[in-house]
Design an enzyme around this catalytic site. Sequence first.
Site, short mmCIF file in Angstrom:
data_model
loop_
_atom_site.label_atom_id
_atom_site.label_comp_id
_atom_site.label_asym_id
_atom_site.label_seq_id
_atom_site.Cartn_x
_atom_site.Cartn_y
_atom_site.Cartn_z
N GLY A 8 0.76 -1.24 0.00
CA GLY A 8 0.00 0.00 0.00
C GLY A 8 0.78 1.29 0.00
N GLY A 60 3.95 -3.68 -3.69
CA GLY A 60 4.08 -3.83 -5.14
C GLY A 60 4.59 -2.53 -5.73
N TYR A 79 -8.20 5.45 -13.13
CA TYR A 79 -8.15 6.08 -11.80
C TYR A 79 -7.90 7.59 -11.85
CZ TYR A 79 -6.71 1.23 -10.65
OH TYR A 79 -6.59 -0.13 -10.54
N CYS A 107 -9.03 4.82 -29.88
CA CYS A 107 -10.29 5.39 -30.32
C CYS A 107 -11.20 5.58 -29.11
CB CYS A 107 -10.92 4.44 -31.33
SG CYS A 107 -12.13 5.26 -32.32
C1 LIG Z 1 -3.73 -8.11 -1.29
C2 LIG Z 1 -2.79 -7.12 -1.86
N1 LIG Z 1 -1.53 -7.12 -1.42
C3 LIG Z 1 -0.61 -6.26 -1.91
C4 LIG Z 1 -0.96 -5.32 -2.87
C5 LIG Z 1 0.09 -4.38 -3.36
O1 LIG Z 1 -0.24 -3.09 -3.09
P1 LIG Z 1 0.74 -1.91 -3.46
O2 LIG Z 1 1.11 -2.07 -4.90
O3 LIG Z 1 -0.04 -0.69 -3.22
O4 LIG Z 1 1.93 -2.01 -2.56
C6 LIG Z 1 -2.27 -5.28 -3.34
C7 LIG Z 1 -2.67 -4.29 -4.35
O5 LIG Z 1 -3.69 -3.69 -4.33
C8 LIG Z 1 -3.22 -6.22 -2.83
O6 LIG Z 1 -4.48 -6.22 -3.25
#
Ligand SMILES: Cc1ncc(COP(=O)(O)O)c(C=O)c1O
Length: 458
Positions: A268, A312, A354, A381
């Site tokens: 997150g 991520g 988004y 398009c």
């Molecule tokens: C369950 C879960 N874990 C990890 C992530 C990775 O989140 P982020 O890319 O914001 O770190 C997500 C992405 O929404 C997720 O749904």
Amino acid sequence: MVLLHPQVTLIPSASADAESPNQQILPLTADVTASGSLMVGGCEVVELVRQFGSPLYILDEATVRAAARQYRQSFAQFYPGEVQVLYASKAWSCLAVCAIAASEGLGIDVVSGGELQTALQAGVPAANIYFHGNNKSQGELALAVQQGCTLIADNWLELEQIAEQAGQNGQRPRVMIRITPGIECHTHEYIRTGHLDSKFGFDPDQLSDVLVFAQAHPELDWIGFHAHIGSQIFELKPHQDLTQVIVDWLVQAQQVGLPMQELNVGGGLGIRYVETDNPPSIAAWVKVICEGIVNACAAVNLPLPKLLCEPGRSLIGSACVTAYRVGSRKHIPNLRTYVSVDGGMSDNPRPITYQSQYSAVVANRMHDPTQEIVTVAGKHCESGDILLKDISLPQTQPGDILTVFGTGAYNYSMASNYNRLPRPAAVLVQDGHAELMIERETYTDLLRQDRLPARLVR
Ligand SMILES: Cc1ncc(COP(=O)(O)O)c(C=O)c1O
């Protein structure tokens, strides 16, 4: 500090390791040649486009590795217990990225059979793979159990199905329970998952029933709890609150005789897409998580659990740039100038999905003064296919290389073939070397799955 076009501040790469990549708009190795040409990973962006074509994803290996190291080192500094950082591969799932993450000691979080196969083929040990998803198929569950991955159980149907799988090959699947923590955070509605009205996980008030189920199913290895509150979050408070909530779940499990020992706080942490974004550093985020868990456990005299997280975006987002060739232009007097590029919502669906904002430069005109405010449009398009609205750029010419920063997360992984555009290639750059990590799709690739019923052949 070198000022590029007004939106983008380049921090010199000499101090790269000290910087938190998620706080930079540019990859850590970004530089500019004397002639005003943008470099990433020691390679000239313009040269990369000449060699590999456009649009082109350019991934800076040093930035990904720096982010991974900062997660690992910060946990080592702030958490006196066991830790496993997982890479949330939904951000960008491909062999090279999974292999880099694994080589940095990271496990992988996957949400589909496809992401699981990618991680396995990249050489990630199944023991370090955690399988998420709110509607896993029976086939996906069977594959994950057979491989020995950890399952993040999301709902009742899945618990029943995992329990059925358990006896079959004498395996005892490792199960983590995902619960919606009921924590609100300020991010886009679609990427907020921790509030109660979410499709993911069990409600907190279902916890006692889930624990009863767990007691009745000792054939499953109940290892702990998972929660993820959302993505692109700049506040630390929601994650601090989460630590208290998630430790409470562990206490409830202890009380019914289930000594679970792992807590996964999800991902997150946000990244800086534009100058006004101000995310905390990786170290600051990790510190808040660790202190929260340590304090909450100390308050109830609970031994420290194994702590997991699964970033991520903050691991890979700032490491990638996308290079496009500038094409046509449309000037509407007293209203707007559109400059179109050779990609768009198919390689980066985030702006249309988004309303995400990005920063960009013209890679072959880094020393040119900015001269106009334009809106950069994709070639699809679709009127909403706008990559950057009202951005200051130097005067561009067709063939110039517009380069958008911060495209490592949820760009390639969300890319589509809308309007039958082949998906771009991706190159991995490091120390002046560029290696292809994803080939550009061809028209043959696009037509590979098409079948023409015989009666339609002309
Ligand atoms: C369950 C879960 N874990 C990890 C992530 C990775 O989140 P982020 O890319 O914001 O770190 C997500 C992405 O929404 C997720 O749904």
